[in-house]
Write a protein that holds these residues in place. Structure first.
Motif, PDB file in Angstrom:
ATOM      1  N   ASP A 109       0.825  -1.213   0.000  1.00 19.41           N
ATOM      2  CA  ASP A 109       0.000   0.000   0.000  1.00 19.41           C
ATOM      3  C   ASP A 109       0.859   1.263   0.000  1.00 19.41           C
ATOM      4  O   ASP A 109       0.463   2.299   0.531  1.00 19.41           O
ATOM      5  CB  ASP A 109      -0.960  -0.001   1.198  1.00 19.41           C
ATOM      6  CG  ASP A 109      -2.131   0.968   1.006  1.00 19.41           C
ATOM      7  OD1 ASP A 109      -2.446   1.284  -0.157  1.00 19.41           O
ATOM      8  OD2 ASP A 109      -2.709   1.416   2.011  1.00 19.41           O
ATOM      9  N   TYR A 139      -4.443  -2.486  -6.837  1.00  9.90           N
ATOM     10  CA  TYR A 139      -4.641  -2.132  -5.430  1.00  9.90           C
ATOM     11  C   TYR A 139      -5.346  -0.781  -5.273  1.00  9.90           C
ATOM     12  O   TYR A 139      -6.215  -0.615  -4.410  1.00  9.90           O
ATOM     13  CB  TYR A 139      -3.297  -2.127  -4.696  1.00  9.90           C
ATOM     14  CG  TYR A 139      -2.785  -3.518  -4.422  1.00  9.90           C
ATOM     15  CD1 TYR A 139      -3.262  -4.273  -3.354  1.00  9.90           C
ATOM     16  CD2 TYR A 139      -1.834  -4.114  -5.254  1.00  9.90           C
ATOM     17  CE1 TYR A 139      -2.808  -5.556  -3.109  1.00  9.90           C
ATOM     18  CE2 TYR A 139      -1.372  -5.406  -5.022  1.00  9.90           C
ATOM     19  CZ  TYR A 139      -1.871  -6.119  -3.951  1.00  9.90           C
ATOM     20  OH  TYR A 139      -1.428  -7.395  -3.724  1.00  9.90           O
ATOM     21  N   ARG A 142      -9.232  -0.684  -5.888  1.00  6.75           N
ATOM     22  CA  ARG A 142     -10.069  -1.268  -4.835  1.00  6.75           C
ATOM     23  C   ARG A 142     -10.490  -0.224  -3.804  1.00  6.75           C
ATOM     24  O   ARG A 142     -11.491  -0.387  -3.113  1.00  6.75           O
ATOM     25  CB  ARG A 142      -9.309  -2.388  -4.115  1.00  6.75           C
ATOM     26  CG  ARG A 142      -8.930  -3.567  -4.995  1.00  6.75           C
ATOM     27  CD  ARG A 142      -8.147  -4.582  -4.187  1.00  6.75           C
ATOM     28  NE  ARG A 142      -7.557  -5.619  -5.019  1.00  6.75           N
ATOM     29  CZ  ARG A 142      -6.825  -6.631  -4.556  1.00  6.75           C
ATOM     30  NH1 ARG A 142      -6.601  -6.709  -3.240  1.00  6.75           N
ATOM     31  NH2 ARG A 142      -6.315  -7.528  -5.371  1.00  6.75           N
ATOM     32  N   LYS A 143      -9.711   0.852  -3.720  1.00  3.74           N
ATOM     33  CA  LYS A 143      -9.973   1.870  -2.701  1.00  3.74           C
ATOM     34  C   LYS A 143     -10.647   3.115  -3.263  1.00  3.74           C
ATOM     35  O   LYS A 143     -11.555   3.667  -2.644  1.00  3.74           O
ATOM     36  CB  LYS A 143      -8.664   2.281  -2.027  1.00  3.74           C
ATOM     37  CG  LYS A 143      -7.903   1.158  -1.338  1.00  3.74           C
ATOM     38  CD  LYS A 143      -6.670   1.675  -0.647  1.00  3.74           C
ATOM     39  CE  LYS A 143      -5.718   2.336  -1.629  1.00  3.74           C
ATOM     40  NZ  LYS A 143      -4.510   2.886  -0.992  1.00  3.74           N
ATOM     41  N   ASN A 144     -10.210   3.546  -4.435  1.00  7.35           N
ATOM     42  CA  ASN A 144     -10.676   4.835  -4.926  1.00  7.35           C
ATOM     43  C   ASN A 144     -10.587   4.879  -6.445  1.00  7.35           C
ATOM     44  O   ASN A 144      -9.489   4.867  -7.011  1.00  7.35           O
ATOM     45  CB  ASN A 144      -9.824   5.957  -4.311  1.00  7.35           C
ATOM     46  CG  ASN A 144     -10.381   7.331  -4.590  1.00  7.35           C
ATOM     47  OD1 ASN A 144     -10.548   7.719  -5.739  1.00  7.35           O
ATOM     48  ND2 ASN A 144     -10.664   8.072  -3.535  1.00  7.35           N
TER      49      ASN A 144
END
Length: 320
Positions: A109, A139, A142-144
Motif C-alpha cells: 500500500d 490495489y 479497490r480503494k478509490n
C-alpha cells in the motif's frame, strides 16, 4: 572454542559468511532464487542481491511476487534496493526487477513509492509498459476509482498507453460505485484508442448497469457478448441474477438462467446453484423447487452450500 554469543558481535564476519553461501549455492528454481535474494536483502548484502537478480534471468527464472519480500512496510531497504536495480545492465533482468519491486510496493500500500519506481523506469528507458502499472491499478482501484483514474493519467503523461487490463481496473471501480457517467467516458476513450473489450470489460459494464437498476441494459450487453463471441465470466451472470432477485423479479431470474443454460456445464452449475440458494434464503420455495428439479434433470450436482441450504429448508425436497 568460539563463543557463539560473542560471534554475534562481528557482523562483518557474519556478512562475509552469508555472502559466501550465496555465491556457492546453485539455485534450481524461482522459489530458491527468491529465498536467496530475500536472505541477502535482509542481511544487507546488496552485491549478492544484484548478482542473483542478474543470474536468475540467465538461468531462465522469472521474478515472482515474493522476490522482494525483504522490503517491509517501513521501507528501510528501499533506497539501497533502488540503487542496486539502477546498477543492473539494461535488459530483461532490469525491467523484471523493477516490475517486481512495483508489485511489492503496491501490495504494501505504498502507492506513492510504486509510482516513483515507475517514473524511474520511464526515465531510464528500461521497457516500462502498461503491465508495469497493473499491480498499482489493482490495489488503488479497490480503494478509490478517481485515484485509479489518476494513475491512468500519469501513464499517458510518460507515454505509456493503457491496455485493456489497465482500463478494466478503473472501469470496474467506477461501475462498483455506480458512477456510470465516468464509466461511459472511459469506454469512449477505449473506443477512440482502439482498445478491444474483453470478458472483464463486459463484466464491469453489466455490474454497472445492475448497480443503477438498469438490468435491461445488462441483458443487452450480455447479448452483445454472445454476438461477438466474447465468453462471459461466471460473475457476469451472477450480477444479473442478484439484481433481478433484489427487484423482486423471481420468475424472470429463473427464466434468465434457463435461457442461457446448456452452453457450459460449469456455468450452469454456478448459476443454477446461486439462484437456488438465493431463492431458498428469500423463502421462494416453489421457485427454488423448480430450479432444483431442473438441476437434477440436467445432471447438475446439488452439493456444497446449496446442499446445506436444502437441508436447512423445511421443505423436505430430498434428492430423488
Amino acid at each position: 572454542m568460539l563463543n557463539p554469543h560473542k560471534a554475534l558481535k562481528f557482523p562483518s564476519l557474519l556478512r562475509r559468511a552469508l555472502s559466501l553461501s550465496f555465491s556457492t549455492q546453485t539455485p534450481t528454481t524461482a522459489h530458491h532464487y527468491d529465498d536467496l535474494i530475500n536472505a541477502a536483502g535482509r542481511s544487507g548484502d546488496f552485491s549478492a542481491v544484484r548478482r542473483l537478480l542478474t543470474n536468475r534471468w540467465r538461468d531462465g527464472f522469472f521474478n515472482t511476487k515474493f522476490t522482494f519480500n525483504f522490503i517491509t512496510s517501513d521501507l528501510a531497504a528501499l533506497e539501497e534496493t533502488l540503487q542496486t536495480l539502477k546498477s543492473l545492465a539494461r535488459g530483461f533482468a532490469k525491467k523484471g526487477a523493477y516490475d517486481s519491486l512495483i508489485a511489492r510496493l503496491s501490495k504494501l500500500d505504498h502507492t506513492r513509492h510504486a509510482l516513483r519506481v515507475a517514473k524511474i523506469m520511464a526515465a531510464e528507458n528500461v521497457g516500462i509498459n502498461a503491465v508495469s502499472f497493473h499491480p498499482i491499478l489493482n490495489y488503488v482501484s479497490r480503494k478509490n476509482a478517481d485515484e485509479a483514474m489518476g494513475v491512468l493519467e500519469m501513464m499517458r503523461e510518460i507515454k505509456v498507453w493503457p491496455d485493456v487490463t489497465s482500463y478494466n481496473y478503473v472501469l470496474t471501480a467506477y461501475c462498483c460505485d455506480g458512477k456510470l457517467e465516468e464509466a461511459v467516458k472511459l469506454v469512449d476513450e477505449m473506443d477512440e484508442n482502439g482498445v478491444v473489450y474483453d470478458s472483464r470489460t463486459y463484466d464491469a459494464l453489466v455490474l454497472g448497469a445492475c448497480k443503477v437498476k438498469r438490468v435491461d441494459g445488462g441483458l443487452v450487453l450480455l447479448r452483445r457478448m454472445v454476438d461477438e463471441g466474447v465468453p462471459a465470466l461466471y460473475s457476469t451472470h451472477i450480477h444479473v441474477i442478484n439484481e433481478l432477485l433484489k427487484m423482486g423479479y423471481y420468475g424472470q431470474a429463473v427464466e434468465f438462467v434457463l435461457i442461457y443454460a446448456g452452453r457450459d456445464k460449469a456455468m450452469d452449475h454456478e448459476c443454477f446453484g446461486v439462484l437456488a440458494r438465493r431463492l431458498i434464503s428469500l423463502k421462494r420455495f416453489d421457485d427454488a423447487k423448480l430450479v432444483l428439479e431442473e438441476m437434477r434433470s440436467r445432471g447438475l450436482e446439488i452439493g456444497g452450500k446449496l446442499s446445506e441450504a436444502v437441508e436447512i429448508w423445511d421443505g423436505n425436497l430430498g434428492t430423488n
